[in-house]
Design an enzyme around this catalytic site. Structure first.
Site, mmCIF file in Angstrom:
data_model
loop_
_atom_site.group_PDB
_atom_site.id
_atom_site.type_symbol
_atom_site.label_atom_id
_atom_site.label_comp_id
_atom_site.label_asym_id
_atom_site.label_seq_id
_atom_site.Cartn_x
_atom_site.Cartn_y
_atom_site.Cartn_z
ATOM 1 N N HIS A 1 0.835 -2.153 3.554
ATOM 2 C CA HIS A 1 1.967 -3.075 3.330
ATOM 3 C C HIS A 1 3.178 -2.692 4.170
ATOM 4 C CE1 HIS A 1 0.151 -4.408 -0.784
ATOM 5 N NE2 HIS A 1 -0.460 -4.947 0.235
ATOM 6 N N CYS B 1 10.509 -11.430 21.286
ATOM 7 C CA CYS B 1 10.747 -9.988 21.440
ATOM 8 C C CYS B 1 9.812 -9.179 20.544
ATOM 9 C CB CYS B 1 12.201 -9.670 21.140
ATOM 10 S SG CYS B 1 12.542 -7.896 21.043
HETATM 11 C C1 BV8 Z 1 -1.669 -12.258 1.391
HETATM 12 C C2 BV8 Z 1 5.561 -4.501 0.489
HETATM 13 C C3 BV8 Z 1 -2.530 -13.872 2.864
HETATM 14 C C4 BV8 Z 1 6.923 -5.084 0.353
HETATM 15 C C5 BV8 Z 1 4.134 -5.644 -1.128
HETATM 16 C C6 BV8 Z 1 -5.963 -13.665 -4.675
HETATM 17 C C7 BV8 Z 1 -5.738 -14.006 -5.977
HETATM 18 C C8 BV8 Z 1 -4.406 -14.219 -6.418
HETATM 19 C C9 BV8 Z 1 -3.312 -14.067 -5.579
HETATM 20 C C10 BV8 Z 1 -3.551 -13.737 -4.288
HETATM 21 C C11 BV8 Z 1 -4.862 -13.546 -3.839
HETATM 22 N N1 BV8 Z 1 -4.772 -13.228 -2.532
HETATM 23 C C12 BV8 Z 1 -3.463 -13.203 -2.153
HETATM 24 C C13 BV8 Z 1 -2.702 -13.526 -3.207
HETATM 25 C C14 BV8 Z 1 -1.245 -13.591 -3.204
HETATM 26 C C15 BV8 Z 1 -0.598 -12.201 -3.359
HETATM 27 C C16 BV8 Z 1 -1.016 -11.594 -4.665
HETATM 28 O O1 BV8 Z 1 -1.924 -10.806 -4.761
HETATM 29 N N2 BV8 Z 1 -0.254 -11.971 -5.694
HETATM 30 C C17 BV8 Z 1 -0.494 -11.352 -7.026
HETATM 31 C C18 BV8 Z 1 0.858 -11.091 -7.657
HETATM 32 C C19 BV8 Z 1 -1.393 -12.196 -7.846
HETATM 33 N N3 BV8 Z 1 -1.003 -11.317 -2.260
HETATM 34 C C20 BV8 Z 1 -0.318 -11.417 -1.103
HETATM 35 O O2 BV8 Z 1 0.594 -12.205 -0.906
HETATM 36 C C21 BV8 Z 1 -0.835 -10.517 0.002
HETATM 37 N N4 BV8 Z 1 -0.781 -11.254 1.224
HETATM 38 O O3 BV8 Z 1 -2.452 -12.573 0.524
HETATM 39 O O4 BV8 Z 1 -1.610 -12.816 2.643
HETATM 40 C C22 BV8 Z 1 -3.768 -13.298 3.419
HETATM 41 C C23 BV8 Z 1 -4.336 -12.109 2.954
HETATM 42 C C24 BV8 Z 1 -5.540 -11.642 3.501
HETATM 43 C C25 BV8 Z 1 -6.127 -12.345 4.497
HETATM 44 C C26 BV8 Z 1 -5.496 -13.540 4.954
HETATM 45 C C27 BV8 Z 1 -4.315 -13.998 4.392
HETATM 46 C C28 BV8 Z 1 -0.097 -9.216 0.266
HETATM 47 C C29 BV8 Z 1 1.201 -9.057 -0.301
HETATM 48 C C30 BV8 Z 1 1.896 -7.758 0.039
HETATM 49 C C31 BV8 Z 1 3.259 -7.842 -0.587
HETATM 50 N N5 BV8 Z 1 4.031 -6.667 -0.299
HETATM 51 N N6 BV8 Z 1 4.853 -4.534 -0.783
HETATM 52 C C32 BV8 Z 1 7.799 -4.276 -0.565
HETATM 53 O O5 BV8 Z 1 7.355 -3.204 -1.024
HETATM 54 O O6 BV8 Z 1 8.928 -4.719 -0.774
HETATM 55 S S1 BV8 Z 1 3.303 -5.704 -2.628
HETATM 56 C C33 BV8 Z 1 4.023 -4.467 -3.608
HETATM 57 O O7 BV8 Z 1 3.733 -4.846 -4.927
HETATM 58 C C34 BV8 Z 1 3.432 -3.078 -3.453
HETATM 59 O O8 BV8 Z 1 3.133 -2.762 -2.121
HETATM 60 C C35 BV8 Z 1 2.173 -3.175 -4.316
HETATM 61 O O9 BV8 Z 1 1.126 -3.727 -3.597
HETATM 62 C C36 BV8 Z 1 2.587 -4.163 -5.386
HETATM 63 C C37 BV8 Z 1 2.972 -3.440 -6.651
HETATM 64 O O10 BV8 Z 1 1.773 -3.041 -7.252
HETATM 65 P P1 BV8 Z 1 1.571 -1.471 -7.637
HETATM 66 O O11 BV8 Z 1 1.795 -0.622 -6.454
HETATM 67 O O12 BV8 Z 1 0.288 -1.410 -8.356
HETATM 68 O O13 BV8 Z 1 2.807 -1.165 -8.611
HETATM 69 P P2 BV8 Z 1 3.006 -1.668 -10.112
HETATM 70 O O14 BV8 Z 1 4.433 -1.430 -10.403
HETATM 71 O O15 BV8 Z 1 2.442 -3.028 -10.268
HETATM 72 O O16 BV8 Z 1 2.092 -0.674 -10.999
HETATM 73 C C38 BV8 Z 1 2.368 0.700 -10.993
HETATM 74 C C39 BV8 Z 1 1.246 1.340 -11.797
HETATM 75 O O17 BV8 Z 1 1.467 2.751 -11.771
HETATM 76 C C40 BV8 Z 1 1.237 0.907 -13.259
HETATM 77 O O18 BV8 Z 1 -0.108 0.613 -13.635
HETATM 78 C C41 BV8 Z 1 1.739 2.165 -14.010
HETATM 79 O O19 BV8 Z 1 1.069 2.353 -15.236
HETATM 80 C C42 BV8 Z 1 1.291 3.269 -13.071
HETATM 81 N N7 BV8 Z 1 2.062 4.520 -13.151
HETATM 82 C C43 BV8 Z 1 3.396 4.661 -13.385
HETATM 83 N N8 BV8 Z 1 3.722 6.000 -13.332
HETATM 84 C C44 BV8 Z 1 2.563 6.674 -13.043
HETATM 85 C C45 BV8 Z 1 1.511 5.733 -12.912
HETATM 86 N N9 BV8 Z 1 0.237 6.083 -12.640
HETATM 87 C C46 BV8 Z 1 -0.010 7.427 -12.481
HETATM 88 N N10 BV8 Z 1 0.952 8.385 -12.552
HETATM 89 C C47 BV8 Z 1 2.237 8.066 -12.850
HETATM 90 N N11 BV8 Z 1 3.150 9.029 -12.922
HETATM 91 ZN ZN ZN Z 2 14.365 -8.183 19.681
#
Ligand code: BV8
Ligand code: ZN
Length: 295
Positions: free
Chosen positions: A145, A158
């Site tokens: 990402h 660019c």
């Molecule tokens: C795309 C960068 C087209 C920016 C990020 C299929 C089905 C449904 C939807 C979709 C699908 N395909 C695509 C989609 C749309 C979308 C998507 O998935 N939406 C979801 C919400 C349903 N996906 C996209 O848009 C993607 N792009 O599809 O493009 C494409 C793709 C492929 C081929 C052709 C075309 C990509 C999107 C990327 C977005 N950018 N980040 C920024 O950071 O600002 S996403 C961002 O959010 C993070 O990078 C990460 O991916 C996500 C957050 O998730 P997690 O990292 O899991 O964090 P979260 O807070 O949710 O959970 C934390 C976990 O840690 C918890 O479970 C917690 O219990 C645990 N935890 C906490 N403390 C601890 C711990 N575990 C262990 N130890 C601890 N101490």
């Molecule tokens: Zn430039």
């Protein structure tokens, strides 16, 4: 039902040949980086995910740049934690030879904070006596990402991208990182005063992958997922695609999945192993690196 037995996990680990790890925000929690869920999911009155879109940047680049400036400042003050260091040590062929002989390992992270890359530098420099071993960890970390500290030009002509850890990245953002509470006002910074491309002067954007944008390294990742016989899922809610789909793909072709998460996460009931708890504690133990990290 997933097993919680660490010994049988280490037996599988020892005989695995193509190992990958899929990491998320939970990996960096112990380093002080907020997650996207729960309390961490909010910045000022905004849902963090709603700001990570091309549309938000088009509509209000000042607001989105204040959001990313805040995350840059937090990440700059953060340090890799034992979970980052365990994965970085496990990336070293000489370390892995003791735990999973003749295996390959790649860390695929959704995190943009750069802490896994810093952990790699840290463990590399701590291993001088092995300097003659070819350094192939670069390919061993895939930031799918993007990176907070990459700054990319918005002009298609660019497209210049540079790694920039300057703090503040520009004068107009200085101090705005302090305004994070729900009630805090948004400063409308004129677009001309926002970060500009050092090549052509056009408006620059954070070098991260926003929603609806195609993640990086997809072809390499899909290859690794096809080859993998063991997939570690670390600190991710497994709700963001395509990242959330890789573990079940590994299982579909007979591979093993082990989940390391603080609490239950999507699909973990299907995993072969589930280790609930802070990954900064469970992962070093599971990889048999506790002594390495704390010695
Ligand atoms: C795309 C960068 C087209 C920016 C990020 C299929 C089905 C449904 C939807 C979709 C699908 N395909 C695509 C989609 C749309 C979308 C998507 O998935 N939406 C979801 C919400 C349903 N996906 C996209 O848009 C993607 N792009 O599809 O493009 C494409 C793709 C492929 C081929 C052709 C075309 C990509 C999107 C990327 C977005 N950018 N980040 C920024 O950071 O600002 S996403 C961002 O959010 C993070 O990078 C990460 O991916 C996500 C957050 O998730 P997690 O990292 O899991 O964090 P979260 O807070 O949710 O959970 C934390 C976990 O840690 C918890 O479970 C917690 O219990 C645990 N935890 C906490 N403390 C601890 C711990 N575990 C262990 N130890 C601890 N101490
Ligand atoms: Zn430039």
């Amino acid at each position: 039902m997933p097993s919680h037995d660490m010994n049988s996990f280490q037996t599988v680990l020892r005989s695995s040949k193509h190992i990958i790890a899929i990491a998320g925000a939970g990996l960096s929690v112990a380093s002080g980086i907020p997650t996207f869920r729960g309390a961490g999911g909010l910045w000022r009155k905004y849902d963090a995910m709603s700001l990570a879109t091309p549309g938000s940047f088009r509509r209000d680049p000042s607001l989105v740049w204040q959001f990313y400036h805040y995350r840059r400042e937090v990440a700059l003050k953060a340090m890799p934690n034992p979970a980052h260091l365990a994965l970085a040590s496990f990336s070293l062929p000489q370390t892995r030879a003791l735990i999973a002989p003749d295996s390959t390992f790649t860390l695929i992270t959704q995190n943009v904070d750069g802490l896994s890359a810093r952990a790699s530098q840290q463990v590399q420099s701590a291993q001088p006596q092995f300097l003659d071993v070819p350094d192939d960890t670069q390919t061993k970390l895939l930031e799918m990402h993007g990176r907070l500290f990459d700054v990319r030009c918005t002009s298609a002509k660019c497209g210049h991208t540079e790694f920039n850890t300057t703090s503040p990245i520009c004068a107009s953002l200085a101090g705005t990182e302090l305004a994070i509470a729900a009630g805090d006002a948004d400063h409308a910074i004129p677009v001309v005063d926002l970060p500009r491309c050092s090549e052509c002067g056009a408006l620059a954007r954070p070098g991260v992958v926003w929603f609806e944008e195609v993640p990086l390294h997809l072809d390499v990742i899909e290859n690794l997922v096809d080859q993998a016989d063991l997939c570690l899922v670390v600190g991710t809610s497994s709700t963001l695609y395509p990242a959330a789909g890789y573990a079940s793909e590994v299982q579909e072709h007979g591979g093993t999945v082990a989940v390391f998460n603080l609490e239950h996460s999507a699909g973990d009931e299907e995993a072969d192993f589930l280790f609930l708890g802070p990954c900064e504690e469970t992962l070093p133990k599971a990889l048999g690196l506790t002594s390495v990290l704390y010695s």
